[in-house]
Design an enzyme around this catalytic site. Structure first.
Site, PDB file in Angstrom:
ATOM      1  CD  GLU A   1      56.948  11.320 -48.166  1.00  0.00           C
ATOM      2  OE1 GLU A   1      56.836  10.684 -49.220  1.00  0.00           O
ATOM      3  OE2 GLU A   1      58.020  11.476 -47.553  1.00  0.00           O
TER       4      GLU A   1
ATOM      5  CB  CYS B   1      58.391   9.330 -37.477  1.00  0.00           C
ATOM      6  SG  CYS B   1      58.449   9.299 -39.278  1.00  0.00           S
ATOM      7  CB  THR B   2      61.392  13.120 -40.183  1.00  0.00           C
ATOM      8  OG1 THR B   2      61.022  11.997 -40.988  1.00  0.00           O
ATOM      9  CG2 THR B   2      62.827  13.027 -39.762  1.00  0.00           C
ATOM     10  CG  HIS B   3      57.237  12.127 -42.804  1.00  0.00           C
ATOM     11  ND1 HIS B   3      58.542  11.690 -42.782  1.00  0.00           N
ATOM     12  CD2 HIS B   3      56.902  12.293 -44.108  1.00  0.00           C
ATOM     13  CE1 HIS B   3      58.966  11.576 -44.037  1.00  0.00           C
ATOM     14  NE2 HIS B   3      58.002  11.933 -44.853  1.00  0.00           N
TER      15      HIS B   3
ATOM     16  CB  CYS C   1      66.383   9.808 -40.513  1.00  0.00           C
ATOM     17  SG  CYS C   1      65.496   8.285 -40.822  1.00  0.00           S
ATOM     18  CG  ASN C   2      62.707   9.964 -35.157  1.00  0.00           C
ATOM     19  OD1 ASN C   2      62.607  10.060 -33.952  1.00  0.00           O
ATOM     20  ND2 ASN C   2      62.455  10.983 -35.952  1.00  0.00           N
ATOM     21  CB  THR C   3      64.543   4.932 -39.354  1.00  0.00           C
ATOM     22  OG1 THR C   3      63.126   5.150 -39.297  1.00  0.00           O
ATOM     23  CG2 THR C   3      64.824   3.478 -39.625  1.00  0.00           C
TER      24      THR C   3
ATOM     25  CG  ASP D   1      64.720  12.441 -43.156  1.00  0.00           C
ATOM     26  OD1 ASP D   1      64.725  11.512 -42.320  1.00  0.00           O
ATOM     27  OD2 ASP D   1      63.699  12.764 -43.783  1.00  0.00           O
ATOM     28  CB  SER D   2      64.933   8.219 -44.927  1.00  0.00           C
ATOM     29  OG  SER D   2      63.789   8.803 -44.342  1.00  0.00           O
TER      30      SER D   2
ATOM     31  N   GLY E   1      62.255   3.253 -42.930  1.00  0.00           N
ATOM     32  CA  GLY E   1      61.517   2.692 -41.795  1.00  0.00           C
ATOM     33  C   GLY E   1      61.054   1.264 -41.970  1.00  0.00           C
TER      34      GLY E   1
HETATM   35  N1  DGL Z   1      62.668   9.716 -41.757  1.00  0.00           N
HETATM   36  C1  DGL Z   1      62.040   8.519 -41.257  1.00  0.00           C
HETATM   37  C2  DGL Z   1      62.077   8.559 -39.724  1.00  0.00           C
HETATM   38  O1  DGL Z   1      62.136   9.599 -39.107  1.00  0.00           O
HETATM   39  C3  DGL Z   1      60.617   8.365 -41.771  1.00  0.00           C
HETATM   40  C4  DGL Z   1      60.523   7.999 -43.231  1.00  0.00           C
HETATM   41  C5  DGL Z   1      61.170   6.667 -43.554  1.00  0.00           C
HETATM   42  O2  DGL Z   1      60.631   5.605 -43.196  1.00  0.00           O
HETATM   43  O3  DGL Z   1      62.243   6.704 -44.138  1.00  0.00           O
HETATM   44  O4  DGL Z   1      62.067   7.525 -39.110  1.00  0.00           O
END
Ligand code: DGL
Length: 256
Positions: free
Chosen positions: A150, A182-184, A71-73, A7-8, A40
């Site tokens: 966060e 998005c992961t969060h 990570c979705n991005t 993930d990011s 993102g």
């Molecule tokens: N992990 C990113 C996502 O799921 C969210 C955090 C980021 O912007 O890196 O898109």
């Protein structure tokens, strides 16, 4: 053979947690690119470049046959490139999430929330329309959700106001299902459902287990669990207690 998840940053621990709970004996190596989060707000080229480096770190250091892109991005931009470069199984969160949302909606009207890059990529729109072309999709980028999670402000008035700011308009379009792209965002699920009790909420990571099962890989290993981060992360210190107490992290150095 083990699974590598990246993930990011540390938001992907929501995906890690689901997989770790479901497959207690699977060997899992997680990499959070905390030195370069967020992805993102970055360009397509940068997201692809970073994603290839993250996958490369996992594949070069461990006996990995499957990469889960939490990570979705990164899932929106880099799945094909990782497959092509490394020739391993690659599971992203977008297609499984889209499939689950189509199974969930009753009125064929789905909302998607994610980072600016995920929304700009239209990855969920494409994945949803590939399954059912008549589906109506509305998207909104919610850049303030990541810092709220966060900073662990999820159950506060600030979170409620920001949720309202982003989702009031989306909800008014008539969607009955909302994809947390998005992961969060799973950590904001309760706050969102309290404000919009009629929305059916789809957490893309929930569909990942089925994808792993379909690969027929050996999940009966030694239950190795390793978390690597590319830099120190105050958010890790917060999230590790919320998600899975007792996790510790090691430093990862990526080759560029
Ligand atoms: N992990 C990113 C996502 O799921 C969210 C955090 C980021 O912007 O890196 O898109």
């Amino acid at each position: 053979m083990a699974i590598g998840i990246f993930d990011s940053g540390v938001g992907g621990l929501t995906v890690y947690q689901k997989i770790a709970d479901h497959f207690p004996n699977l060997d899992i190596h997680y990499l959070g690119d905390t030195a370069r989060v967020p992805y993102g707000s970055r360009s397509k080229e940068t997201v692809i470049n970073y994603s290839l480096q993250c996958a490369g770190f996992l594949i070069e250091n461990f006996d990995i046959d499957t990469i889960v892109v939490a990570c979705n991005t990164a899932s929106s931009y880099a799945i094909d490139q990782i497959k092509e470069k490394y020739g391993v199984n690659v599971i992203g969160v977008v297609e499984p999430g889209a499939k689950l949302a189509i199974q969930t909606t009753s009125n064929n009207s789905i909302g998607v929330i994610g980072t600016r890059a995920t929304v700009r990529s239209e990855s969920y729109v494409t994945a949803l329309k590939n399954i059912y072309n008549e589906i109506t999709v509305e998207q909104v980028a919610c850049p303030l959700f990541v810092p709220i999670v966060e900073e662990m402000l999820v159950d506060t008035d600030i979170a409620k106001q920001v949720v309202k700011h982003y989702i009031d308009g989306l909800s008014a379009t008539g969607i009955d299902t909302l994809i947390l792209g998005c992961t969060h965002y799973p950590l904001l699920k309760e706050t969102i459902s309290k404000s919009y009790p009629n929305l059916k909420i789809v957490d893309s990571s929930e569909a990942i287990i089925e994808c792993i099962n379909k690969l027929n890989i050996d999940t009966n290993q030694n239950g190795v669990r390793e978390i690597y981060l590319t830099d120190e992360s105050p958010a890790f210190e917060t999230l590790k207690n919320v998600l899975a107490g007792g996790l510790t992290s090691k430093k990862a150095i990526l080759s560029c």
